[in-house]
Design an enzyme around this catalytic site. Structure first.
Site, PDB file in Angstrom:
ATOM      1  N   ARG A 241       0.806  -1.136  -0.037  1.00 34.88           N
ATOM      2  CA  ARG A 241      -0.058  -0.007   0.224  1.00 34.88           C
ATOM      3  C   ARG A 241       0.863   1.315   0.050  1.00 34.88           C
ATOM      4  O   ARG A 241       1.914   1.066   0.503  1.00 34.88           O
ATOM      5  CB  ARG A 241      -0.829   0.032   1.321  1.00 34.88           C
ATOM      6  CG  ARG A 241      -2.167  -0.689   1.075  1.00 34.88           C
ATOM      7  CD  ARG A 241      -3.074  -0.223   0.030  1.00 34.88           C
ATOM      8  NE  ARG A 241      -4.516  -1.240  -0.103  1.00 34.88           N
ATOM      9  CZ  ARG A 241      -4.459  -2.267  -0.842  1.00 34.88           C
ATOM     10  NH1 ARG A 241      -3.534  -2.360  -1.719  1.00 34.88           N
ATOM     11  NH2 ARG A 241      -5.623  -3.114  -0.983  1.00 34.88           N
ATOM     12  N   GLU A 270      -3.516   7.464  -4.514  1.00 40.50           N
ATOM     13  CA  GLU A 270      -4.148   6.849  -5.874  1.00 40.50           C
ATOM     14  C   GLU A 270      -5.185   7.451  -6.503  1.00 40.50           C
ATOM     15  O   GLU A 270      -6.077   7.763  -5.733  1.00 40.50           O
ATOM     16  CB  GLU A 270      -4.319   5.518  -6.009  1.00 40.50           C
ATOM     17  CG  GLU A 270      -2.776   4.661  -5.597  1.00 40.50           C
ATOM     18  CD  GLU A 270      -3.001   3.344  -5.447  1.00 40.50           C
ATOM     19  OE1 GLU A 270      -4.059   2.922  -5.882  1.00 40.50           O
ATOM     20  OE2 GLU A 270      -1.978   2.456  -4.887  1.00 40.50           O
ATOM     21  N   HIS A 288      -1.036  -0.012  -9.859  1.00 43.99           N
ATOM     22  CA  HIS A 288      -1.637  -0.971  -9.117  1.00 43.99           C
ATOM     23  C   HIS A 288      -2.173  -2.082  -9.827  1.00 43.99           C
ATOM     24  O   HIS A 288      -3.189  -2.375  -9.777  1.00 43.99           O
ATOM     25  CB  HIS A 288      -2.891  -0.045  -8.355  1.00 43.99           C
ATOM     26  CG  HIS A 288      -3.146  -0.809  -7.163  1.00 43.99           C
ATOM     27  ND1 HIS A 288      -3.681  -0.183  -6.063  1.00 43.99           N
ATOM     28  CD2 HIS A 288      -3.129  -2.240  -6.663  1.00 43.99           C
ATOM     29  CE1 HIS A 288      -3.873  -1.059  -4.970  1.00 43.99           C
ATOM     30  NE2 HIS A 288      -3.452  -2.312  -5.479  1.00 43.99           N
TER      31      HIS A 288
HETATM   32  C1  DGY Z   1      -5.494  -6.015  -2.812  1.00 48.09           C
HETATM   33  O1  DGY Z   1      -6.320  -7.010  -3.127  1.00 48.09           O
HETATM   34  O2  DGY Z   1      -5.698  -5.560  -1.762  1.00 48.09           O
HETATM   35  C2  DGY Z   1      -4.935  -5.310  -4.019  1.00 48.09           C
HETATM   36  O3  DGY Z   1      -4.309  -4.224  -3.651  1.00 48.09           O
HETATM   37  C3  DGY Z   1      -6.180  -4.820  -5.134  1.00 48.09           C
HETATM   38  O4  DGY Z   1      -5.926  -5.742  -6.148  1.00 48.09           O
END
Ligand code: DGY
Length: 322
Positions: A241, A270, A288
């Site tokens: 993240r 984002e 992402h």
């Molecule tokens: C998640 O699953 O947390 C990813 O970042 C989104 O695909």
């Protein structure tokens, strides 16, 4: 009466079809994220909200009382965009989709390691711009990956899958930082060494790959101080993240060449990506894409369907996080 649910973004067609068959489903056919006001009214109108990481569900969008919504079924493993305490206070169940995106996210972490070290983005930009002058012994020499040391921060499912690929595929030595002790067959088979502190793991690594959850507990875990613990020739990879890294501190460290480069799939705000990052050649920037394969995105959606079906049939919900 079928439960009423709202899907906040476009989902894979097979999943949308199944949702529409089993539930009274409102799809988001133009794929525009819901505004905060639309999200708040969704709590009044729907039994379930099917959210994604592109939604923001802080405490303030939750209604004070008497919500119709009984479950937020998240399409994704990370759920730091949802205020789970606010959900719990209102007896709203929250679910996620663990397991099915492990391989693809680990694959992408490896592709970032390779891309940033071997300068593949930079090389492709040069070639497409018509600026390649042909092979030469000194042209675009990057850093060797095979045999180097990879530091994993957060040795959960995805951290281990990344370490496995790096160790068995590229002969990398594995060190890791994890808050709780980990000593299992899998880590032993890789000879992975748990380091006592984050700084120790950073200092020992040629590549550092982040695999811990986002949210308050890990916000800015990688800050100016921890960046200074990394080797000058080391690379930082983030498929976890954006908020795990202090993005401004990273930009400074990259500009001053205090670390060699970064491979980033996630960002603090984002889809905004700071211009300063885009100006740098020693970073690889992806939108992402960790779980973005047809197979995985369908599997994530099907996990959501399983969670919802169990919930509305009154059975234990497989992937309940709140
Ligand atoms: C998640 O699953 O947390 C990813 O970042 C989104 O695909």
């Amino acid at each position: 009466m079928k439960p009423r649910l709202i899907v906040t973004r476009r989902w894979p067609a097979a999943v949308e079809a199944l949702l529409a068959e089993r539930f009274d489903t409102t799809l988001n056919t133009d794929d525009t994220p819901l505004s905060a006001a639309a999200m708040t009214s969704a709590f009044a109108d729907f039994d379930a909200i099917l959210a994604t990481v592109s939604d923001r569900l802080p405490g303030v969008v939750f209604p004070e009382s008497a919500a119709r919504t009984r479950i937020i079924a998240n399409f994704g493993v990370g759920f730091s965009h949802i205020d789970v305490a606010a959900a719990r206070d209102r007896d709203i169940v929250v679910t996620n989709t663990p397991g099915v995106l492990t391989d693809c996210t680990a694959d992408l972490a490896l592709s970032l390691i390779l891309a940033v070290a071997r300068r593949t983005g930079e090389g492709e930009r040069q070639l497409r711009a018509g600026e390649w002058r042909g092979w030469s012994p000194t042209h675009m020499a990057g850093a060797k990956v095979s045999g180097k040391t990879l530091g994993i921060v957060g040795m959960g499912r995805i951290g281990k899958a990344t370490a496995r690929r790096a160790h068995f595929g590229f002969g990398m030595k594995i060190v890791f930082f994890n808050r709780s002790p980990i000593d299992d067959d899998e880590t032993r088979a890789m000879g992975a060494v748990q380091m006592p502190t984050l700084e120790d793991a950073l200092a020992a690594s040629d590549f550092v790959s982040l695999h811990c959850p986002g949210g308050a507990e890990n916000r800015h875990l990688i800050d100016a101080r921890s960046l200074r613990s990394m080797k000058r020739g080391a690379f930082l990879i983030n498929t976890a993240r954006g908020d795990v890294i202090d993005q401004d501190a990273l930009i400074g460290a990259l500009q001053r060449r205090e670390i060699a480069g970064a491979g980033l799939d996630v960002f603090a705000e984002e889809p905004a990506v700071p211009e300063a990052l885009k100006q740098l050649e020693n970073v690889v920037l992806l939108p992402h894409l960790g779980s973005a394969t047809e197979e995985t995105r369908v599997a994530m959606g099907m996990k959501v369907v399983e969670n919802l079906t169990a919930f509305f049939e009154g059975r234990p919900v497989p992937d309940r996080v709140a």
